[in-house]
Design an enzyme around this catalytic site. Sequence first.
Site, PDB file in Angstrom:
ATOM      1  N   LYS A  57     -10.740  12.338   4.697  1.00  0.00           N
ATOM      2  CA  LYS A  57      -9.696  11.313   4.684  1.00  0.00           C
ATOM      3  C   LYS A  57      -8.668  11.657   5.750  1.00  0.00           C
ATOM      4  O   LYS A  57      -8.713  12.745   6.332  1.00  0.00           O
ATOM      5  CB  LYS A  57      -9.030  11.213   3.313  1.00  0.00           C
ATOM      6  CG  LYS A  57      -8.507  12.545   2.767  1.00  0.00           C
ATOM      7  CD  LYS A  57      -7.931  12.386   1.369  1.00  0.00           C
ATOM      8  CE  LYS A  57      -9.019  12.224   0.331  1.00  0.00           C
ATOM      9  NZ  LYS A  57      -9.017  10.925  -0.306  1.00  0.00           N
ATOM     10  N   ARG A  58      -7.763  10.735   6.007  1.00  0.00           N
ATOM     11  CA  ARG A  58      -6.701  10.993   6.976  1.00  0.00           C
ATOM     12  C   ARG A  58      -5.968  12.289   6.617  1.00  0.00           C
ATOM     13  O   ARG A  58      -5.731  12.557   5.442  1.00  0.00           O
ATOM     14  CB  ARG A  58      -5.738   9.802   6.973  1.00  0.00           C
ATOM     15  CG  ARG A  58      -4.603   9.879   7.949  1.00  0.00           C
ATOM     16  CD  ARG A  58      -3.941   8.497   8.086  1.00  0.00           C
ATOM     17  NE  ARG A  58      -3.665   7.902   6.786  1.00  0.00           N
ATOM     18  CZ  ARG A  58      -2.513   8.007   6.145  1.00  0.00           C
ATOM     19  NH1 ARG A  58      -1.537   8.735   6.669  1.00  0.00           N
ATOM     20  NH2 ARG A  58      -2.324   7.406   4.995  1.00  0.00           N
ATOM     21  N   LYS A 107     -16.298   5.503  -3.091  1.00  0.00           N
ATOM     22  CA  LYS A 107     -17.536   5.627  -2.319  1.00  0.00           C
ATOM     23  C   LYS A 107     -18.297   6.886  -2.710  1.00  0.00           C
ATOM     24  O   LYS A 107     -19.525   6.863  -2.896  1.00  0.00           O
ATOM     25  CB  LYS A 107     -17.217   5.646  -0.825  1.00  0.00           C
ATOM     26  CG  LYS A 107     -16.586   4.376  -0.310  1.00  0.00           C
ATOM     27  CD  LYS A 107     -15.893   4.596   1.029  1.00  0.00           C
ATOM     28  CE  LYS A 107     -15.010   3.414   1.383  1.00  0.00           C
ATOM     29  NZ  LYS A 107     -14.120   3.688   2.526  1.00  0.00           N
ATOM     30  N   LYS A 141      -1.904  14.198   0.902  1.00  0.00           N
ATOM     31  CA  LYS A 141      -3.310  14.224   0.496  1.00  0.00           C
ATOM     32  C   LYS A 141      -3.774  15.659   0.210  1.00  0.00           C
ATOM     33  O   LYS A 141      -4.833  15.867  -0.334  1.00  0.00           O
ATOM     34  CB  LYS A 141      -4.181  13.567   1.571  1.00  0.00           C
ATOM     35  CG  LYS A 141      -3.895  12.072   1.715  1.00  0.00           C
ATOM     36  CD  LYS A 141      -4.724  11.450   2.817  1.00  0.00           C
ATOM     37  CE  LYS A 141      -4.378   9.996   3.043  1.00  0.00           C
ATOM     38  NZ  LYS A 141      -4.789   9.095   1.959  1.00  0.00           N
ATOM     39  N   HIS A 179       0.817  -1.214   0.000  1.00  0.00           N
ATOM     40  CA  HIS A 179       0.000   0.000   0.000  1.00  0.00           C
ATOM     41  C   HIS A 179       0.852   1.266   0.000  1.00  0.00           C
ATOM     42  O   HIS A 179       0.308   2.362   0.140  1.00  0.00           O
ATOM     43  CB  HIS A 179      -0.909   0.033   1.237  1.00  0.00           C
ATOM     44  CG  HIS A 179      -1.960  -1.027   1.281  1.00  0.00           C
ATOM     45  ND1 HIS A 179      -3.180  -0.908   0.647  1.00  0.00           N
ATOM     46  CD2 HIS A 179      -1.964  -2.242   1.872  1.00  0.00           C
ATOM     47  CE1 HIS A 179      -3.898  -1.997   0.867  1.00  0.00           C
ATOM     48  NE2 HIS A 179      -3.186  -2.822   1.614  1.00  0.00           N
ATOM     49  N   THR A 217     -10.010   4.627  -1.600  1.00  0.00           N
ATOM     50  CA  THR A 217     -11.335   4.014  -1.741  1.00  0.00           C
ATOM     51  C   THR A 217     -12.433   5.029  -1.446  1.00  0.00           C
ATOM     52  O   THR A 217     -13.562   4.851  -1.863  1.00  0.00           O
ATOM     53  CB  THR A 217     -11.501   2.795  -0.809  1.00  0.00           C
ATOM     54  OG1 THR A 217     -11.179   3.181   0.535  1.00  0.00           O
ATOM     55  CG2 THR A 217     -10.604   1.654  -1.253  1.00  0.00           C
TER      56      THR A 217
END
Length: 824
Positions: free
Chosen positions: A560-561, A672, A566, A369, A668
Amino acid sequence: MSNDVTHSAFKYDYLGSDSKAIQRSVSNHLVYTIGKDPFTATEHDWMMAFSHVVRDRLIERWMETQRSYYKHDAKRVYYLSMEFLIGRSLINSLLNMDIHNACGKALKKLGIELERLRSLEHDAALGNGGLGRLAACFLDSMASLNIPGYGYGIRFEYGMFRQQIDNGNQIELPENWLVHDNPWEFPRPEVSYRIRYGGRVMEYQDSSGRRHFDWIDGDIVIAQAYDTPIPGYHNDTVNNLRLWSAKAHEAFDLNQFNQGEYTEAVVGKTLSENISKVLYPNDSSTMNKLLRLKQQYFFVSASLKDILRRFFTDHDDLHELPDKVAIQLNDTHPAIAIPEMMRLLMDKHQLEWQPAWEITTRVFSYTNHTLLPEALETWPVKTFETLLPRHLQVILEINRRFLLMLGHRHPGDMDILRRLSIIDERGERRIRMAHLAIIGSHKVNGVSALHSELLRNATFRDFDRFYPGKIINITNGITPRRWLYLSNRRLSSLISDAIGPEWVKDLSKIQQLEAFAEDHSFQEKFAAIKLANKKHISKLINYFLEKQVDPHTLFDVQVKRIHEYKRQLLNLFRAIELYNRLVDDPGCACVPRTFLFGGKAAPGYSMAKLIIRLINDVADVIDNDPAVSDRLKIIFIPNYDVTTATDIIPAAELSQQISTAGMEASGTGNMKLALNGALTMGTMDGANVEMREQLGDENIFIFGLQTDDIARLNQLGYQPRQYYESDPRLRRIIDMIANGFFSPEEPTRYRMITDSLLNVDHFKVLADFDAYMGISDQADTIYQQPDTWNRMAILNTARMGYFSSDRTISEYAEKIWQVSPVSR
C-alpha cells in the site's frame, strides 16, 4: 441530421467472435493498421494489432450502449475523480466480453502467445493508490450492472512517477505510459472546451435591474477529450471513461520564432500543456500547488460543460437536470465543480441564484475519504482571487447564505459559525473544500461503517446535526472480475468447478464455497494453488530483483502507499524482533517467513521515503546474515502498481492491515487479499471492522488499540517513551535503529524516525507493538496447523461476497443517484 435519422440509417457490420474471425482480424490489423507483415513484425507490433482487434469488438458494443441510453432517455451518473487506476485493459476486456479462449486459439495459430502479449501492455498510469483503484472498480461495476455511468478525469501524460530503488532509496523517474501509444483510447479533437484562468470579473445590470457577471481576460487552455471504453461483464454494455488533455490555445508565437527566439516562442504552449503532464506534482513548492488547483478546475470545468452539452442534446429545460444527471465527487479534488456549476447556470444560462442552487445541490453528491481534519483539502483565498476570481465570488455568496441559515438556527453562537464556515478565518484565510462539498451536495457518504460513524460523530459532527440524514455510509467494494477472476486464474477455475461460474457476476454466490472448507481434498487443491502462485511471484522476484525467495515460507504481505499512519514501521519492528529471536536462539521454532513490502512514498514526504530506506537496510542486514537468511527474508518490491498487485495478491498468505485505528477510511487492499485467501492481521480500522463481522472473529487476527482507546490515551497524555522503557524487545529494536546497526556507514541516519517515535509517536506504533507481537505469534501457531489454516483461508474467500463493488454501486444507485439499469 437528427440522432433518430442517423441511427436508423446506419447499420453496424458486426465482427465475429470465433477464433477464425479473430485470426483474420489480427492479420488484417497487422498489415493495414500497423503497416507490418509477419516477417517484419515485432512482439509489440503483434500486441498493438491484437489490441485493435479487441477494440473493434468493444466499439460495436460501445456504440449500441450509448444509443440505448439515448433511446431510454436514461438518467446518467458522472463520476468525477482525479484518479482512475485502471491498470491493463487487454485481458480484462477479453474476459468481460467472453472471447478470451477464442482469442488464445486464434493467436496460437499465428504462433503468438497471448500471455506474452499481455506482459507487453503498459499500465495506465492514471492514479496512485486506493482512490484511483476504487474509481476503476466502480466503472467496471456500473458497466456490469448496466448502469449508465461515465468517468471523467485527466489524461495524464506521465503518472505519479516510476519508482526505482537505488541503494535502498526511492528514486522517482518519469512514468511515460504513453510512450508507445495507447490502443484503448479514442482522441476526440472535435470535443474540446476553453478553460479560463485568471482574468477579471465584469459586473453590470440589465434593464430590469438584474446583476450580471462576465468573467473575461486571463489565460485560456483547451481541454480535449480522449475516450476509453469500459466493458461490463458478459452483458454487452460498454460505458465510457472520458479524460481531458490540455492543449495550448495558441501553439506558439510566430513572430518570436521568426526572430530566432525559439524557446520563448513555445513557452505558452509548454505552460498550458503542463496541466495534464504529471499526476500529483510534488506540492512542496508554491508553483506546484497552483498547478494542482489548475488541474482540478481544468477537468471539472470541461466535464461540466460536456455534461450540459449532452443534456441539451435531448432536453431544453435545465430544471430537469437533476432528473437526468447525477454527479459524484470522488473526494474533494473535484469540489470546485459546485461553484463552477453555479457559474454556468447563472452566467451562461441566465438562471437566478435560488433555482441554480436547487439544481446544483440536487445534482451533486460527495464521497469523503479523509477523517483527519488537518488532512482535509484547503486553498488560500488569495489563490482563488488570482486564479478563479468568479468562483471566489460564488463561494463567498454560498458561504454568506449558509451562515445566515446557520445563524437563524444558532443565534449568537459565533463558535459554530467559525467551525462550519467554508472560509477558515484563522491566520491566512483559506477555503475549506470539504465544507463546500458538504453544503453543495444532497448526500455525503463515508466509505466504511466505522469511517461514516466517525464522520458523523467527530469530523463533521456539527454538519450532521445541521443536515440530519445527509451523511450516510456506503462501504467500499472491489470488482471480483479484476481481483479474482483475472488476477488469480487458478483459484477462479477451482471455485467455478466447485460452485459454478455465477459468482463472477454475483459475488454473494461465493458463499457456497463454505461447504468445501472442511473438505480435505478441496483444502489440498486450494493450498496447491497458493503454492503455485507463490512460486510464480518468487520467479518474478528472482528475475527482476535477483533475489532468491523460498516459496515454502510464509508470505507475509503489506502492499500500500507508504504513510506513517499505515504503519509499515510497526510491521518492520516485528521483522526485526523475529530477526533478534533467530539470532539469540537459532533453534527456536519460528515459522520461516518472507516479508513482502510494496508502495510508493509521495515525492515530498521525507519521513515516508526514509521508512523505505530503513526497510531496505534491514532487508540487507538480514540477507547477509547466514544464520537467519534461509528462515527470514524482507523484499521491497519497487513500483507497486495494478499489474504488480495482481502478481502479489494471489500469493499472499498473511495480509497486514495495521493502520492506526480511526485513520484509514476503508481500505480495499484488505478486501482483495482476503478474497484471494490471505488471512488478515489488522486493527479495528476502516473496513476491517466489517470484514471481521463477515468473516467471524475466529477467521481474522485483530489486535491493538481501538478508536476510543486512542482518544483516552491522548486525553491522558500519551507518553511513548514509557513503552520503550518497559519493553526490552522494543528498546532493543529502537536502539539498533538509532545507533546505526542497520546503517553502520551512517549511524545517525534514522534518528529522525526514532526521535519522532520516542517523543511523539502520533500513530501509536509503540503502544500497539506488544499486542501486535502477540497476534503474530498466534498466527504462526495456526500456520503450523495446515488443515486449520487452509480452512480459515477458504472461509475468507467464501465470506467476502459483501465486499463486491457491485453491491457498493447498487447502494449508490438506490440511496444517492436514483438511477436504474438500462438493458439493451
